[in-house]
Design an enzyme around this catalytic site. Structure first.
Site, PDB file in Angstrom:
ATOM      1  N   ASP A  11      50.344  65.191 116.745  1.00  0.00           N
ATOM      2  CA  ASP A  11      49.017  65.045 117.337  1.00  0.00           C
ATOM      3  C   ASP A  11      48.673  63.549 117.277  1.00  0.00           C
ATOM      4  O   ASP A  11      49.311  62.785 116.535  1.00  0.00           O
ATOM      5  CB  ASP A  11      48.014  65.859 116.509  1.00  0.00           C
ATOM      6  N   ASP A  13      44.891  61.961 117.948  1.00  0.00           N
ATOM      7  CA  ASP A  13      43.552  61.641 117.436  1.00  0.00           C
ATOM      8  C   ASP A  13      43.344  62.253 116.062  1.00  0.00           C
ATOM      9  O   ASP A  13      43.451  63.465 115.901  1.00  0.00           O
ATOM     10  CB  ASP A  13      42.481  62.132 118.417  1.00  0.00           C
TER      11      ASP A  13
END
Ligand code: XBP
Ligand code: MG
Length: 261
Positions: A11, A13
């Site tokens: 991922d 953010d």
């Protein structure tokens, strides 16, 4: 049956970098300002709005749930994509100015993973330009090539917490979930990765520290560095003080054994 670990799926953010509070939030507010809207997302309000992934989806949710009907712009549906383009411009400018560094241990782990021949990909709800801007201004432009797939934004219609973005990345890499491990920071993130049957390592941040991570194989406050130990919030780090490929491999193996039991 113990399938060897082949790939690391990240991922972006909150996981690679703390982009939300001082990056995305600020860029949204700059876009609202540019369009003469008196919307302003405080740090706390933004924490609530993070329940909705995707910038366009988040603005629509805010307009519908936080504003009175008489405050809604008439052209909301056409305004949101415009605002989002402006927000992406402001956000990538912030990154170009060096505003947002990688979190501790991220650069080290990525370099080690490359050296050891692990394949890597990105699975995120954010806009692709945001990912390439972050990589360019932290690891250097050449790092974009280190990720076999950058699965991002509207490439799948159902964003996290749906598993689609992880499934998309694995399909492109022709890998199965038991050959991969995911790195996430949020509940929507782990719903997505676990929904795609991935073992998931969590590094929390201020916005996500109270989320439900019961499906994680380990929950850490950060990846850590030699000389900067992580705190283990849940799980067993087998005596390690920072996350390296040996620990990642052990966590993957252990999770496979647990799944088989
Ligand atoms: C990230 C997000 C993104 C960003 C905004 O979630 O929710 O929506 O906040 O990006 P995750 P865009 O880390 O789970 O992928 O404005 O480009 O949509
Ligand atoms: Mg995240």
């Amino acid at each position: 049956m113990n399938t060897p670990l082949k790939a690391l799926l990240f991922d972006v953010d909150g996981t690679l970098s703390d982009t939300e509070r001082d990056g995305h939030r600020v860029a949204f507010n700059q876009a609202f300002n540019e369009y003469d809207l008196d919307w302003n997302w405080s740090i706390d309000t933004y924490g609530e709005l993070l329940a909705v992934t995707g910038g366009k989806e988040r603005m629509k949710f805010f307009a519908e749930k936080y504003l009175n009907p008489d405050e809604l712009p008439d052209n909301l549906d056409s305004l949101i994509p415009e605002l989002h383009q402006a927000k992406t411009r402001h956000y990538t400018e912030l990154l170009a100015g060096g505003a947002i560094p990688l979190r501790p241990g991220v650069e080290r782990l990525i370099h080690e993973a490359r050296q050891r021949g692990f394949r890597m990909a990105i699975a995120t709800t954010t806009t692709p330009e945001n990912v390439t801007a972050l990589l360019t201004h932290t690891l250097g432009v050449e790092s974009i090539e280190w990720f076999e797939v950058i699965a991002a934004g509207d490439i799948v219609p159902a964003k996290k917490p749906a598993p689609d973005i992880y499934s998309y990345a694995m399909d492109k890499m022709k890998l199965t979930a038991d050959e991969c491990i995911a790195f996430e920071d949020s509940e929507n993130g782990i719903k997505s990765s676990a929904g795609a049957n991935l073992t998931t390592i969590i590094t929390i941040n201020d916005y996500t520290k109270d989320h439900d991570f019961s499906e994680a194989c380990i929950v850490l406050d950060q990846m850590g560095e030699p000389g900067q130990a992580f705190a283990v919030i849940k799980g067993n780090a087998e005596g390690a003080t920072y996350l390296d490929c040996d620990l990642v491999t052990k966590l993957h193996q252990r999770s496979q054994l647990n799944n088989a039991a």
